[in-house]
Design an enzyme around this catalytic site. Structure first.
Site, short mmCIF file in Angstrom:
data_model
loop_
_atom_site.label_atom_id
_atom_site.label_comp_id
_atom_site.label_asym_id
_atom_site.label_seq_id
_atom_site.Cartn_x
_atom_site.Cartn_y
_atom_site.Cartn_z
N LYS A 11 1.08 -0.96 -0.19
CA LYS A 11 0.07 0.15 -0.41
C LYS A 11 0.44 0.95 0.22
CE LYS A 11 -3.77 -2.24 2.12
NZ LYS A 11 -5.05 -1.92 3.21
N TYR A 51 -12.39 -2.83 -4.24
CA TYR A 51 -12.20 -2.83 -2.67
C TYR A 51 -14.09 -2.49 -2.68
CZ TYR A 51 -8.32 -2.94 0.41
OH TYR A 51 -6.69 -2.93 0.58
N ASN A 114 -2.03 0.03 7.12
CA ASN A 114 -1.75 -0.74 7.40
C ASN A 114 -1.10 -1.77 6.77
OD1 ASN A 114 -4.12 -1.80 5.64
ND2 ASN A 114 -5.17 -3.15 7.10
N HIS A 117 -1.90 -5.87 1.81
CA HIS A 117 -3.52 -6.13 1.00
C HIS A 117 -2.73 -7.50 0.85
CE1 HIS A 117 -7.21 -7.64 -0.18
NE2 HIS A 117 -6.07 -8.37 -0.88
N GLU A 128 -9.13 -10.84 -7.74
CA GLU A 128 -8.04 -10.00 -7.50
C GLU A 128 -7.11 -10.29 -8.31
OE1 GLU A 128 -9.52 -9.79 -2.79
OE2 GLU A 128 -7.44 -10.23 -3.64
P1 RTP Z 1 -7.17 -6.03 3.15
O1 RTP Z 1 -8.00 -6.26 2.59
O2 RTP Z 1 -6.47 -4.72 2.79
O3 RTP Z 1 -6.20 -7.36 3.19
O4 RTP Z 1 -7.27 -6.50 4.85
P2 RTP Z 1 -8.37 -7.11 5.38
O5 RTP Z 1 -8.46 -7.86 4.42
O6 RTP Z 1 -6.91 -7.13 6.41
O7 RTP Z 1 -9.82 -6.41 6.47
P3 RTP Z 1 -10.13 -5.97 5.57
O8 RTP Z 1 -11.56 -6.28 6.44
O9 RTP Z 1 -10.99 -6.93 3.96
O10 RTP Z 1 -10.40 -4.59 5.73
C1 RTP Z 1 -10.15 -3.82 4.72
C2 RTP Z 1 -9.02 -2.57 4.61
O11 RTP Z 1 -9.95 -1.57 5.40
C3 RTP Z 1 -9.34 -1.04 6.51
N1 RTP Z 1 -10.50 -1.18 7.62
N2 RTP Z 1 -10.71 -0.62 8.56
N3 RTP Z 1 -11.79 0.96 10.97
C4 RTP Z 1 -12.51 -0.15 10.58
O12 RTP Z 1 -12.69 -1.02 11.28
C5 RTP Z 1 -11.79 -1.27 9.14
N4 RTP Z 1 -11.77 -2.52 9.03
C6 RTP Z 1 -11.20 -2.13 8.37
C7 RTP Z 1 -8.46 -1.72 6.92
O13 RTP Z 1 -7.86 -0.87 6.31
C8 RTP Z 1 -8.32 -2.80 5.58
O14 RTP Z 1 -6.85 -3.20 5.88
MG MG Z 2 -9.59 -7.88 2.91
#
Ligand code: RTP
Ligand code: MG
Length: 143
Positions: A11, A51, A114, A117, A128
């Protein structure tokens, strides 16, 4: 065990911190191979499309804004259990909850910024990868 492919995005915070090589080193140390890679600056439409599953979530606007705030590196990774292996070394979504030694624990500043991804299932990985790469751009290792 089976050989899988997964999508990785480094990112904009990783590029801004100049730690692209350090993050890729973690990926390679875990036994995953980069079989496609491209640096790109996502458009708003590309980030929103990628997303789209989160479109109704309260953090969607901030997520898209961050993902287009600078260039990213998109990669296809290949290896044994690549989806879960990569999620393991990424660490939890919130770096405060990420296990020590994971990419997010060491390189991410917040849940919003963070670092990386990774696809969360084999089915999503296939979609993806196809979102960013034509099949001819994938370069599986022959040695
Ligand atoms: P990613 O898709 O980016 O790999 O991250 P992830 O699976 O660990 O988390 P996901 O639930 O898919 O959420 C995508 C991105 O959205 C942001 N997020 N913010 N404030 C919040 O509660 C929250 N939850 C998710 C994070 O930047 C996450 O990487
Ligand atoms: Mg995710």
């Amino acid at each position: 065990m089976s050989v899988e492919r997964t999508l990785s995005i480094l990112k904009p915070d990783v590029i801004a911190k100049n730690v692209v090589g350090q993050v890729i080193a973690r990926i390679e140390s875990a036994g995953l191979k980069v079989i496609a890679a491209r640096m790109t600056h996502l458009t708003q439409a590309e980030a929103e499309g990628f997303y789209a599953v989160h479109r109704e979530r309260p953090f969607f606007g901030d997520l898209v804004k961050f993902m287009i705030s600078g260039p990213v590196v998109v990669m296809t990774l290949e290896g044994e259990n690549a989806v879960a292996t990569y999620r393991d070394i990424m660490g939890a979504t919130d770096p405060k909850k990420a296990a020590a030694g994971t990419i997010r624990a060491d390189f991410a500043d917040s849940i919003d910024e963070n670092a990386v991804h990774g696809s969360d299932s084999l089915e999503n990985a296939a979609n993806e990868i196809a979102y960013f790469f034509r099949s001819i751009e994938l370069c599986p290792r022959t040695r």
